[in-house]
Scaffold this motif. Structure first.
Motif, mmCIF file in Angstrom:
data_model
loop_
_atom_site.group_PDB
_atom_site.id
_atom_site.type_symbol
_atom_site.label_atom_id
_atom_site.label_comp_id
_atom_site.label_asym_id
_atom_site.label_seq_id
_atom_site.Cartn_x
_atom_site.Cartn_y
_atom_site.Cartn_z
ATOM 1 N N UNK A 420 26.165 -22.063 36.151
ATOM 2 C CA UNK A 420 27.399 -21.764 36.888
ATOM 3 C C UNK A 420 28.294 -20.902 36.008
ATOM 4 N N UNK A 421 29.269 -20.228 36.611
ATOM 5 C CA UNK A 421 30.234 -19.455 35.829
ATOM 6 C C UNK A 421 31.071 -20.390 34.958
ATOM 7 N N UNK A 422 31.389 -19.925 33.739
ATOM 8 C CA UNK A 422 32.222 -20.693 32.816
ATOM 9 C C UNK A 422 33.236 -19.740 32.185
ATOM 10 N N UNK A 423 34.520 -20.058 32.294
ATOM 11 C CA UNK A 423 35.578 -19.223 31.729
ATOM 12 C C UNK A 423 36.045 -19.797 30.397
ATOM 13 N N UNK A 424 36.023 -18.958 29.371
ATOM 14 C CA UNK A 424 36.504 -19.346 28.049
ATOM 15 C C UNK A 424 37.733 -18.519 27.703
ATOM 16 N N UNK A 425 38.763 -19.171 27.195
ATOM 17 C CA UNK A 425 39.940 -18.467 26.685
ATOM 18 C C UNK A 425 40.630 -19.360 25.672
ATOM 19 N N UNK A 426 40.738 -18.841 24.443
ATOM 20 C CA UNK A 426 41.391 -19.609 23.397
ATOM 21 C C UNK A 426 40.731 -19.348 22.056
ATOM 22 N N UNK A 427 41.261 -19.961 21.003
ATOM 23 C CA UNK A 427 40.659 -19.814 19.678
ATOM 24 C C UNK A 427 39.309 -20.514 19.608
ATOM 25 N N UNK A 428 38.446 -20.001 18.734
ATOM 26 C CA UNK A 428 37.091 -20.512 18.549
ATOM 27 C C UNK A 428 36.932 -20.900 17.085
ATOM 28 N N UNK A 429 36.191 -21.969 16.822
ATOM 29 C CA UNK A 429 36.000 -22.419 15.441
ATOM 30 C C UNK A 429 34.526 -22.643 15.161
ATOM 31 N N UNK A 430 34.088 -22.177 13.997
ATOM 32 C CA UNK A 430 32.737 -22.455 13.496
ATOM 33 C C UNK A 430 32.884 -23.366 12.291
ATOM 34 N N UNK A 431 32.315 -24.554 12.394
ATOM 35 C CA UNK A 431 32.347 -25.563 11.333
ATOM 36 C C UNK A 431 30.958 -25.568 10.713
ATOM 37 N N UNK A 500 24.778 -21.933 -5.119
ATOM 38 C CA UNK A 500 23.937 -22.965 -4.531
ATOM 39 C C UNK A 500 24.665 -24.217 -4.095
ATOM 40 N N UNK A 501 25.980 -24.288 -4.341
ATOM 41 C CA UNK A 501 26.748 -25.478 -3.957
ATOM 42 C C UNK A 501 27.012 -25.480 -2.456
ATOM 43 N N UNK A 502 26.607 -26.545 -1.774
ATOM 44 C CA UNK A 502 26.825 -26.669 -0.341
ATOM 45 C C UNK A 502 28.266 -27.155 -0.097
ATOM 46 N N UNK A 503 29.061 -26.340 0.558
ATOM 47 C CA UNK A 503 30.446 -26.717 0.882
ATOM 48 C C UNK A 503 30.668 -26.521 2.379
ATOM 49 N N UNK A 504 31.659 -27.244 2.883
ATOM 50 C CA UNK A 504 31.994 -27.131 4.299
ATOM 51 C C UNK A 504 33.036 -26.024 4.480
ATOM 52 N N UNK A 505 32.767 -25.128 5.412
ATOM 53 C CA UNK A 505 33.697 -24.045 5.731
ATOM 54 C C UNK A 505 34.053 -24.117 7.223
ATOM 55 N N UNK A 506 35.320 -23.892 7.501
ATOM 56 C CA UNK A 506 35.769 -23.846 8.889
ATOM 57 C C UNK A 506 36.291 -22.436 9.159
ATOM 58 N N UNK A 507 35.530 -21.705 9.945
ATOM 59 C CA UNK A 507 35.761 -20.282 10.172
ATOM 60 C C UNK A 507 36.529 -20.090 11.471
ATOM 61 N N UNK A 508 37.643 -19.391 11.390
ATOM 62 C CA UNK A 508 38.425 -19.073 12.582
ATOM 63 C C UNK A 508 37.885 -17.800 13.231
ATOM 64 N N UNK A 509 37.428 -17.918 14.479
ATOM 65 C CA UNK A 509 37.114 -16.744 15.281
ATOM 66 C C UNK A 509 38.339 -16.440 16.128
ATOM 67 N N UNK A 510 38.713 -15.189 16.192
ATOM 68 C CA UNK A 510 39.898 -14.833 16.977
ATOM 69 C C UNK A 510 39.688 -15.174 18.444
ATOM 70 N N UNK A 511 40.771 -15.416 19.173
ATOM 71 C CA UNK A 511 40.648 -15.909 20.551
ATOM 72 C C UNK A 511 39.725 -15.060 21.418
ATOM 73 N N UNK A 512 38.942 -15.756 22.206
ATOM 74 C CA UNK A 512 38.051 -15.119 23.166
ATOM 75 C C UNK A 512 38.701 -15.192 24.541
ATOM 76 N N UNK A 513 38.410 -14.223 25.392
ATOM 77 C CA UNK A 513 38.852 -14.243 26.783
ATOM 78 C C UNK A 513 37.752 -13.664 27.642
#
Length: 568
Positions: A420-431, A500-513
């Motif tokens: 089905x169609x899905x509308x996305x609008x807002x900030x996106x995050x990659x953890x 080689x150190x595994x660390x957690x990064x939270x990446x901000x993707x600019x808002x999608x529309x």
């Protein structure tokens, strides 16, 4: 060349200084040049444009670094227009300070002066596009005298985060382009300056050089950058923000709206540097109505229009510009009722609603990528300025189909086809838990819409240096469950990882529309940084997928859409 690029960008954005707001029987405009002396003795060039003989009227003021004839909004004969060339640019004296404290002080002093001039009836408005909007946002912590309303288009709210060093990664192409566009008019108008005050030429050249080196000398978000960003609201001015989801500075409009919505701000996403989509006027009609209502007191109902008006793409930027889009109105940003659906990066190149039960890792080389494929915000600016001939002739260059060869030049994860169609609008995050072989390398993520024919169209990007793993406490946006959906990174000091150190990064993707239509798929790709960000070091990146702490993507789903159901 700089002025040519500016003209092309303004024309693409629908903001060129053309008589579109004038009437056929209007009198011939009167143009008056006048020099204003600041409190420290620097002379600024100002140009007043009036319809017919100069008389006291509401006056729109713009502070531009782009020299003569750089007015970015045509107004009706009911207004005068005052263009002020920022210090150290165009034909103004002094040293350009990268829109810092001196330029901000000039804004206040010029407004105080303009308010009492014979051409003004005491009612001023502000207009800004790109750099001329940035200097206004930077000045908002000062009281801005006599200003009744403002129009702000495609300007950054925080210069470091929004444009020049997003995610702690130097965004070289836009920075160099802006300096070129500022420097070219200063050189072209240099003859006038030499005749008037030869010594001032050294100040102008020195300021431009110092601004360029200043960006390179301050890789972290320090006090120098803090003076060139948002420092609070000392005013009660209704502001209309205009921009587009593909704009090179789009994050700034959303953040500025959030900062100023208590003052009655409205946000209209109809295009900026990225071009005006067919079927819209790029917000020009709203801008004229905004001025008429808040400056002249015209009862036109603009204050009752939706606070947030979004023009969403339907899978492809080229089609969006050609008129294939849908409007979505709301009362706030992010849109009330938005839910963030979490998708797990999974084995088999899958982007799934549930993670793999067991942990695994995947690696890729951060080979520099083609900006046409991987840097849609910057490339949209260049396309609007004339580079569309390249992607128009070779459409594949504007897609992400070939941007990543898995485990060699990137990693690709794609959902199943939507039912089905899905509308996305807002900030996106990659953890993402990630290890790098080269401290200081860049994490680069692309969100795309994959059509049924397999073509993959970039929508937005996320960027983060591996030197900045932390968030500023209390500044990130979280969903109802406490998950971070818009990270607010801490770029105050580099914290380089061990190799080689595994660390957690939270990446901000600019808002999608974007509306993902039935049969389409969502795709996230991790690749090397764009060639427009050449100072990011090559590396081998390894991410963790699966289990409770594997990589996740959180996407904003508008009310009325159900991404999880569409993926069942």
């Amino acid at each position: 060349m700089g002025r040519l690029v500016l003209a092309l960008c303004l024309a693409a954005a629908g903001l060129a200084s053309v008589p579109s707001a004038a009437r056929a029987d209007d009198p011939v405009p009167v143009v008056v040049d006048q020099r204003f002396t600041t409190s420290d003795g620097v002379e600024l060039q100002t140009t007043l444009t009036s319809s017919g003989p100069v008389a006291a009227k509401p006056t729109v003021v713009e502070f531009s670094p782009y020299g003569d004839n750089s007015q970015t909004l045509a107004v009706t004969p009911d207004y005068n227009y005052l263009l002020v060339q920022i210090r150290g640019t165009g034909d103004s004296d002094g040293g350009f300070d990268a829109l810092g404290p001196q330029s901000q002080r000039d804004v206040v002093e010029v407004l105080q002066w303009a308010c009492s001039q014979p051409f003004s009836d005491g009612r001023l408005a502000l207009n800004g596009f790109s750099a001329s909007a940035i200097v206004l946002y930077n000045s908002w912590h000062h009281e801005l005298p006599c200003v009744k309303a403002a129009i702000m288009r495609s300007g950054t709210h925080e210069l470091y985060r929004d444009l020049l060093v997003p995610g702690g990664i130097l965004n070289l192409a836009p920075g160099a382009g802006v300096l070129a566009m500022i420097g070219a008019p200063a050189l072209l108008q240099g003859a006038d300056r030499l005749q008037r005050d030869p010594a001032s030429s050294l100040d102008v050249l020195g300021g431009l050089f110092a601004s360029g080196t200043g960006v390179l000398a301050h890789p972290s978000l320090d006090a120098w950058w803090a003076e060139r960003g948002w420092r609070g609201d000392a005013n009660d001015i209704p502001v209309l923000m205009l921009d587009g989801f593909y704009d090179v500075e789009s994050r700034g409009a959303f953040q500025a709206f959030q900062a100023l919505r208590a003052d009655g701000a409205h946000l209209v996403m109809e295009g900026g540097h990225d071009g005006t989509p067919a079927g819209t006027d790029g917000g020009v009609g709203e801008a004229h109505a905004w001025l008429d209502h808040y400056v002249r007191g015209v009862d036109n109902g603009i204050e009752d229009t939706p606070e947030v008006s979004l023009v969403l793409a339907k899978g492809d930027r080229a089609a969006y510009l050609a008129g294939e889009h849908v409007r979505y109105d709301a009362t706030d940003w992010p849109v009330p009722g938005t839910t963030w659906t979490e998708l797990a990066l999974a084995t088999g190149k899958r982007l799934a609603t549930a993670p793999d039960a067991t942990r695994s890792t995947a690696s890729y080389l951060t080979v520099p990528t083609l900006p046409t494929m991987s840097d849609v915000p910057t490339w949209s600016l260049l396309e609007a300025g004339g580079a569309k001939a390249l992607t128009g002739a070779l459409p594949l260059l504007g897609r992400t189909d070939a941007v990543a060869i898995d485990h060699l030049t990137g990693l690709t994860y794609t959902t199943a086809a939507l039912s089905d169609d899905v509308a996305l609008a807002g900030p996106v995050a990659l953890d993402v838990p990630l290890a790098t072989s080269t401290p200081g390398s860049g994490i680069w993520a692309i969100l795309s819409d994959v059509a049924p024919n397999g073509s993959s169209h970039p929508l937005t990007v996320g960027r983060l240096s591996t030197s900045y793993p932390d968030l500023v406490p209390g500044r990130s946006l979280t969903d109802g469950g406490g998950a971070v959906v818009q990270p607010y990174g801490d770029y105050s000091a580099a914290d380089r990882p061990r190799a080689g150190e595994m660390r957690r990064y939270q990446v901000e993707l600019w808002p999608v529309g974007n509306v993902f239509r039935a049969g389409h798929r969502l795709r996230i790709q991790l690749v090397g940084t764009s060639l427009f960000s050449p100072l990011s070091l090559p590396a081998l990146h390894t991410i963790r997928v699966g289990g409770a702490d594997g990589a996740r993507l959180r996407v904003p789903v508008l009310p009325g859409s159900d991404l999880a159901s569409a993926l069942r």
